[in-house]
Design an enzyme around this catalytic site. Structure first.
Site, PDB file in Angstrom:
ATOM      1  N   ASP A  39       0.703  -1.330   0.083  1.00 51.78           N
ATOM      2  CA  ASP A  39      -0.050   0.092   0.110  1.00 51.78           C
ATOM      3  C   ASP A  39       0.856   1.007  -0.062  1.00 51.78           C
ATOM      4  O   ASP A  39       0.316   2.516  -0.276  1.00 51.78           O
ATOM      5  CB  ASP A  39      -0.806   0.123   1.500  1.00 51.78           C
ATOM      6  CG  ASP A  39      -2.122  -0.961   1.198  1.00 51.78           C
ATOM      7  OD1 ASP A  39      -2.239  -1.096   0.202  1.00 51.78           O
ATOM      8  OD2 ASP A  39      -2.544  -1.092   2.488  1.00 51.78           O
TER       9      ASP A  39
HETATM   10  C1  BGC Z   1      -2.843  -3.946   4.425  1.00 56.04           C
HETATM   11  C2  BGC Z   1      -2.589  -4.750   3.241  1.00 56.04           C
HETATM   12  C3  BGC Z   1      -1.462  -4.305   2.531  1.00 56.04           C
HETATM   13  C4  BGC Z   1      -0.170  -4.252   3.582  1.00 56.04           C
HETATM   14  C5  BGC Z   1       1.022  -3.757   3.102  1.00 56.04           C
HETATM   15  C6  BGC Z   1      -1.769  -3.939   5.488  1.00 56.04           C
HETATM   16  O1  BGC Z   1      -2.000  -3.046   6.532  1.00 56.04           O
HETATM   17  O2  BGC Z   1      -4.122  -4.452   5.107  1.00 56.04           O
HETATM   18  O3  BGC Z   1      -3.594  -4.677   2.269  1.00 56.04           O
HETATM   19  O4  BGC Z   1      -1.107  -5.098   1.523  1.00 56.04           O
HETATM   20  O5  BGC Z   1      -0.493  -3.394   4.666  1.00 56.04           O
HETATM   21  O6  BGC Z   1       1.127  -2.552   2.538  1.00 56.04           O
END
Ligand code: BGC
Length: 831
Positions: free
Chosen positions: A486
């Site tokens: 993200d």
């Molecule tokens: C989110 C995931 C994401 C991950 C890495 C998590 O907090 O729920 O969807 O892939 O972070 O960024």
């Protein structure tokens, strides 16, 4: 110096036993697994909600408070001048003994003081919209004891977000009713709500309070409620302000005598035309019925036995006996338990997730599926349909949906180009477990719009197409807002501290930002999709109707061919443009510059693309996978696991976004983001490197960490956390964001399917372990599609991979798939 310990595992009872209430961080547990949920810490802090932690918050909780973890279901016991709580907080009166046992969907907290023991069992009975709190008081002295017992719960005004913000309204809306020993919370019931909550006890009470200020005193704390300190309830009635529920009960216990008090915190919904029994009086019929179900010790004990039976059944589907307690307890108990909790909560409610910020994630929920599909396939099926219903016709998706409405929203951003692939990942896992191809024929809408339905199979197809239709200059997948990470925001370019990296407008136009993580993910799920199409062709041939999701045999074969070609092309594109010499690149940025390359000063290597490209086996024959795995070991590994990237970013890079906003060693900037460690571990198993796989696996396996690092690690030692501070952080090894993380499902998937090597497949159980050379023999019992397989894996010469021979009920089979058949079977696997 050995670290201080706060507790230990009790495997026989499937519990973690906390022996000191001052844990380095609240160590919590979850009650409920269907509609009514509670979070409960080891000092009874936490809250309850119905289905949706944002829109149906039943009791109030203040996050990030001072002191930590204030607010919960509290019992105050006044014994002479001493006031204490069985869970130590909030009074923090030193206890003579304290113990908290977190078990499967229940918690038992026991404290004693001055010869009185109070033990409270908290659980949400199956199919029940209520939390039971069974308190057993015991007089362990030689004299009679007269105790004043006060219960306490604070109501949330339903919407947890506005409850914390809209005080100009909130302070005037609170309403309650009291009837006998039951306190009803009915704020906003007069208007649009048709639900209320109640808190009751199965005995006559000698007083009550429903107004917080009257009970606690305006300038007091939870630790010193005026009513309790004086031993006198106010019989207060809340009008606006902050409604609470507190019972006052006088208990006299003879020497040795014990007594149960059963409290019930419940939630009720009424039909619109049956809301009231008289003007302004709520219809309490359903509450009465619910209360009657749990008003004796016998009834509560029976409900508790039922809950335990439920967990027996869930945990009996896959069990291992390896001779290694640390492995067995994680596989047999805690990993599976965490998977179930993550399934229920996605990333919404924990002590790090406020229940307000995030609903059910599209990618998250699909991954969570592999953690529980073997236990509750019907709920997995529903989950897949719910998720797919939020997809758009072009294959893109909402990044999350609210569990109460099941509608997608853009509250945490949209346009994450990995999202569509995960639908294939989840659906394939479901079909392989159940053999239920009919799910593919389900008619599923787009964006929940009636009239737009197409088959689920069609959804899978457009998911694949979404990647193919969004390729960049190197024929690699365009990243969109971001991929799994993200925080790798390559199209964001944010200089405004007031905007969110996730929701702010992205510069899509002209972007060359491509993701090697999506490339690997596409190859893995693309191969799955091809195999599915081929299987569908076979099924279409064999099934009476001649078709499953509307297509005939040759259509599926054509589709398989089309996708195989796309997968092959992606493979080539990765080898050509995604290989950096010693490892896989991570991405190309907006301008087409390399990310995760030796050319970069920082962030030379990233874990995600090493994981996904090795899982996909890209360049396996040419030795690329071995090289990438060696590089991961050399550059990413540390004592506590594999960090996400290395070296960490030491300054903000606007062209990379949030990842570089974190200080070194935390979260996506070189933290050990446990979620992605299993990708490398699976990659290791694909390459047949069992020793390395095992070493990476045990570094983040809670039971191994528990033995060494309870204080340093801080968070619950019985579950994985999302992130452990990496080698560049101030305190490497410190854990954060426990419980709700894709790590749970990935750890399960890794150990069950790739290390122990028991893999559901269309035609049966595929056996393909990848072991450390020290593993000489283990047994797994696996229930699968009506059969029960007792599998003994023998590895006398300590091989890491390769099955020599399998016998089923004494007869050798050809190949490595145990065909499905009902009844019990003895399977022997020789490595
Ligand atoms: C989110 C995931 C994401 C991950 C890495 C998590 O907090 O729920 O969807 O892939 O972070 O960024």
């Amino acid at each position: 110096m050995a670290e201080k310990k706060y507790g230990h595992f009790d495997d026989a009872n499937r519990e973690y036993v906390i022996t000191d209430p001052k844990t380095p961080w609240p160590w919590i547990n979850y009650l409920g697994n269907e509609d009514f949920f509670s979070l409960i810490s080891n000092t009874a802090g936490g809250y309850s909600f119905y289905k949706d932690a944002k829109f149906r918050r039943i009791t109030r909780y203040r996050y990030n408070g001072v002191p930590m973890d204030n607010g919960g279901r509290y019992f105050y016991i006044k014994d002479g001048d001493t006031v204490w709580n069985p869970g130590w907080k909030p009074c923090k009166t030193p206890l003579d003994s304290y113990e908290c046992r977190h078990g499967m969907n229940y918690t038992r907290i026991t404290g004693s003081k001055n010869g009185v023991e109070a033990s409270v069992l908290f659980f949400v009975p199956l199919h029940t919209w209520a939390e039971v709190q069974k308190m057993t008081l015991k007089n362990q002295t030689e004299e009679a004891k007269t105790l004043k017992v006060f219960s306490f719960a604070e109501w949330c005004l339903w919407n947890a977000a506005t409850d914390m913000e809209n005080f100009q309204r909130n302070f005037s809306t609170g309403e309650v009713e009291v009837e006998g020993s039951t306190i009803y919370h009915k704020t906003e019931y007069r208007e649009r709500r048709n639900h209320y909550a109640f808190y009751t006890v199965n005995t006559e009470i000698q007083g009550y309070d429903t107004d917080r200020e009257s009970f606690i005193g305006l300038y007091n704390e939870f630790a010193e409620p005026e009513a309790v300190m004086e031993g006198k309830p106010r019989n207060s009635f809340a009008h606006g302000w902050s409604p609470i529920a507190s019972h006052y009960i006088e208990v006299t216990l003879q020497p040795g005598e014990s007594r149960d008090l059963i409290f019930l915190l419940g939630y009720v919904e009424n039909e619109q035309d049956k809301k009231f029994s008289a003007k302004k009086v709520i219809n309490k019929e359903k509450a009465h019925q619910l209360i009657a179900k749990f008003d004796t010790t016998e009834k509560v004990d029976a409900a508790f036995a039922e809950l335990n039976q439920y967990w027996d059944n869930l945990l009996n589907i896959f069990t291992v006996k390896s001779g290694n307690d640390k492995l067995d307890r994680m596989v047999n108990i805690w990993n599976q338990y965490q998977c179930m909790i993550t399934f229920c909560m996605s990333r919404s409610a924990s002590f790090f997730e406020s229940g307000i910020g995030r609903g059910m994630g599209f990618r998250d929920s699909n991954q969570d599926l592999v953690g529980f599909v073997h236990q509750i396939p019907t709920r997995a099926r529903q989950r897949i349909i719910d998720i797919a219903s939020t997809q758009f016709p072009d294959g893109g998706c909402y990044h999350q949906y609210q569990p109460l409405t099941k509608r997608g929203n853009n509250d945490i951003g949209g346009g994450f180009n990995d999202d569509p692939c995960w639908l294939i990942f989840g659906t394939v896992a479901y079909i392989k477990e159940t053999g239920d191809f009919s799910i593919l024929a389900e008619q599923v809408p787009f964006d929940n719009q009636p009239g737009t339905e197409v088959s689920l199979f069609e959804h899978l197809k457009i998911s694949m197409n979404h990647v193919i239709n969004n390729l960049g200059p190197h024929k690699l997948p365009l990243i969109g807002r971001a991929d799994w990470n993200d925080c790798l925001n390559l199209n964001c370019f944010s200089w405004d501290p007031n905007e969110s990296f996730q929701t702010t407008e992205n510069k899509g136009e002209g972007s060359k930002a491509e993701s090697l993580m999506i490339a690997g993910l596409f190859v893995v799920t693309g191969k799955d999709y091809v195999a599915l199409c081929k299987q569908l062709a076979k099924e279409a041939l064999e099934s009476k109707e001649g078709e499953i999701a509307g297509l005939a045999e040759e259509d599926y074969l054509t589709e398989a061919e089309r996708m195989q070609q796309a997968v092959d092309e992606m493979n080539e594109a990765v080898k050509q443009h995604g290989w950096d010499g010693e490892w896989f690149l991570r991405a190309y940025d907006f301008f087409g510059n390399k990310i995760g390359s030796d050319e970069n000063e920082e962030g030379k290597i990233f874990i995600e693309s090493q994981g996904w490209c090795t899982m996909a086996g890209i360049g396996l024959e040419e030795g690329l996978c071995d090289k990438a795995l060696d590089s991961s070991k050399k550059r990413l590994e540390c004592e506590h696991g594999l960090v996400l990237n290395n070296p960490a970013y030491t300054t903000y890079h606007v062209e990379m976004g949030e990842i570089s906003s974190y200080p070194e060693g935390y979260k996506e900037n070189a933290g050990i983001f446990c979620h992605n460690n299993p990708w490398v571990i699976i990659g290791e198993t694909v390459a047949g490197r069992g020793n390395d796989a095992w070493s990476h696996y045990t570094k983040i396996l809670p039971s191994y960490v528990e033995e060494k690092y309870q204080t340093l690690h801080k968070v619950e030692p019985y579950v994985n956390c999302q992130m452990v501070a990496g080698k560049d952080a101030a305190k490497p090894g410190e854990g954060k964001n426990s419980w709700l993380t894709g790590t749970a499902a990935w750890m399960w998937y890794t150990v069950s399917e790739f290390i122990l090597g028991i893999k559901p497949d269309y035609e049966g159980l595929l056996i393909d372990p990848c072991l450390p050379s020290t593993a000489k023999e283990y047994e797994v019992t696996r229930k699968f599609r009506g059969g029960e397989y007792h599998i003994t894996v023998k590895n006398p010469s300590g091989n890491q991979k390769g099955v020599k021979q399998i016998t089923v009920d004494g007869t050798p089979i050809s190949g490595t798939i145990i065909p499905c058949s009902e009844g019990k079977h003895e399977v022997v696997v020789e490595m």
